[in-house]
Design a protein around this motif. Structure first.
Motif, PDB file in Angstrom:
ATOM      1  N   GLU A 107      -0.987  -5.765   9.509  1.00  0.00           N
ATOM      2  CA  GLU A 107      -2.349  -5.534   9.032  1.00  0.00           C
ATOM      3  C   GLU A 107      -2.463  -4.637   7.799  1.00  0.00           C
ATOM      4  O   GLU A 107      -3.444  -4.744   7.064  1.00  0.00           O
ATOM      5  N   ARG A 108      -1.497  -3.747   7.556  1.00  0.00           N
ATOM      6  CA  ARG A 108      -1.711  -2.683   6.592  1.00  0.00           C
ATOM      7  C   ARG A 108      -0.766  -2.644   5.405  1.00  0.00           C
ATOM      8  O   ARG A 108      -1.010  -1.915   4.452  1.00  0.00           O
ATOM      9  N   LEU A 160       0.563   4.746  11.358  1.00  0.00           N
ATOM     10  CA  LEU A 160       0.710   4.544  12.806  1.00  0.00           C
ATOM     11  C   LEU A 160       2.172   4.562  13.246  1.00  0.00           C
ATOM     12  O   LEU A 160       2.476   4.275  14.405  1.00  0.00           O
ATOM     13  N   GLY A 161       3.080   4.884  12.311  1.00  0.00           N
ATOM     14  CA  GLY A 161       4.504   4.916  12.631  1.00  0.00           C
ATOM     15  C   GLY A 161       5.282   4.060  11.659  1.00  0.00           C
ATOM     16  O   GLY A 161       4.762   3.101  11.088  1.00  0.00           O
ATOM     17  N   ARG A 162       6.555   4.391  11.466  1.00  0.00           N
ATOM     18  CA  ARG A 162       7.380   3.680  10.490  1.00  0.00           C
ATOM     19  C   ARG A 162       7.809   2.305  10.968  1.00  0.00           C
ATOM     20  O   ARG A 162       8.167   1.461  10.161  1.00  0.00           O
ATOM     21  N   GLU A 163       7.827   2.084  12.268  1.00  0.00           N
ATOM     22  CA  GLU A 163       8.261   0.791  12.807  1.00  0.00           C
ATOM     23  C   GLU A 163       7.209   0.265  13.779  1.00  0.00           C
ATOM     24  O   GLU A 163       7.477   0.039  14.952  1.00  0.00           O
ATOM     25  N   GLU A 164       6.016   0.059  13.262  1.00  0.00           N
ATOM     26  CA  GLU A 164       4.884  -0.364  14.082  1.00  0.00           C
ATOM     27  C   GLU A 164       4.495  -1.783  13.654  1.00  0.00           C
ATOM     28  O   GLU A 164       3.982  -1.993  12.552  1.00  0.00           O
ATOM     29  N   ARG A 180       0.843  -1.187   0.000  1.00  0.00           N
ATOM     30  CA  ARG A 180       0.000   0.000   0.000  1.00  0.00           C
ATOM     31  C   ARG A 180       0.885   1.246   0.000  1.00  0.00           C
ATOM     32  O   ARG A 180       2.077   1.182   0.318  1.00  0.00           O
ATOM     33  N   PRO A 181       0.315   2.413  -0.315  1.00  0.00           N
ATOM     34  CA  PRO A 181       1.099   3.651  -0.277  1.00  0.00           C
ATOM     35  C   PRO A 181       1.680   3.908   1.117  1.00  0.00           C
ATOM     36  O   PRO A 181       1.143   3.461   2.130  1.00  0.00           O
ATOM     37  N   ALA A 182       2.788   4.627   1.146  1.00  0.00           N
ATOM     38  CA  ALA A 182       3.467   4.924   2.408  1.00  0.00           C
ATOM     39  C   ALA A 182       2.542   5.625   3.404  1.00  0.00           C
ATOM     40  O   ALA A 182       2.650   5.412   4.612  1.00  0.00           O
TER      41      ALA A 182
END
Length: 197
Positions: free
Chosen positions: A80-81, A70-74, A62-64
């Motif tokens: 899920e995303r 929810l954060g770059r390292e989540e 998906r797009p960035a």
């Protein structure tokens, strides 16, 4: 129980197990090298004169803005995303006669604008990536490349250690090894072993 097997024999085994099934998912964390197994299977099928195409989930991110919302390292977001599973089903697995080989370039964060590839009725589509099983993908055969949590943590690069909780959650909530059509122990990817009952 584990049965040691080399990569070539594993690919032969997978080709036999497929029968007339044409949509295959090869699932595993990156250190288990699912792309290598999937490409080897595609190469084998093509060498026998059949049509086969390898689709990588990293080309269906998906797009960035969604991945990093929810954060770059989540880890939960990674679980899920990150991959557009709906697009994989829509553009690859459920579209008769053609597939979209790539959708999104994560480096440029733009659509790849790839053209569709024609697929004959008996053509095989092999999708590779991680966290794939139990996610509603429209596949007919599932292969899970299994690593123990300890080995996975050792083989995961330090900059990706933040993804490890996602794999722990996957193992606990989905337990892909309990239902995949083929399970391969990949604690050492150069020396795989079939999990047999």
């Amino acid at each position: 129980m584990f049965k040691p097997i080399d990569l070539a024999s594993l690919v032969d085994y997978l080709a036999r197990e497929m029968g007339d099934r044409t949509r295959v998912a090869v699932d595993g964390a990156p250190p288990a090298r699912p792309e290598r197994v999937a490409q080897a299977l595609v190469d084998r099928l093509q060498s026998r004169g059949g049509f086969a195409i390898h689709i990588r989930t990293k080309d269906f991110l998906r797009p960035a803005s969604i991945r990093y919302e929810l954060g770059r390292e989540e880890p939960d977001s990674y679980y899920e995303r990150w991959v557009d599973l709906a697009a994989l089903n829509r553009e690859v697995l459920s579209k008769p006669g053609k597939v979209l080989p790539t959708l999104w370039n994560a480096d440029t964060d733009r659509a790849t604008r790839a053209g569709y590839v024609e697929v004959p009725p008996e053509g095989v589509i092999v999708v590779s990536g991680d966290l794939l099983l139990g996610a509603g993908l429209d596949v007919e055969m599932t292969v899970h490349l299994q690593m123990s949590g300890l080995i996975l943590s050792r083989r995961t690069p330090p900059e990706l250690a933040w993804t490890l909780p996602a794999y722990a959650r996957y193992a606990q909530e989905v337990d892909p090894g309990s239902f995949a059509d083929v399970v391969v122990r990949m604690n050492d990817p150069d020396h795989p072993a079939l999990v047999v009952s």
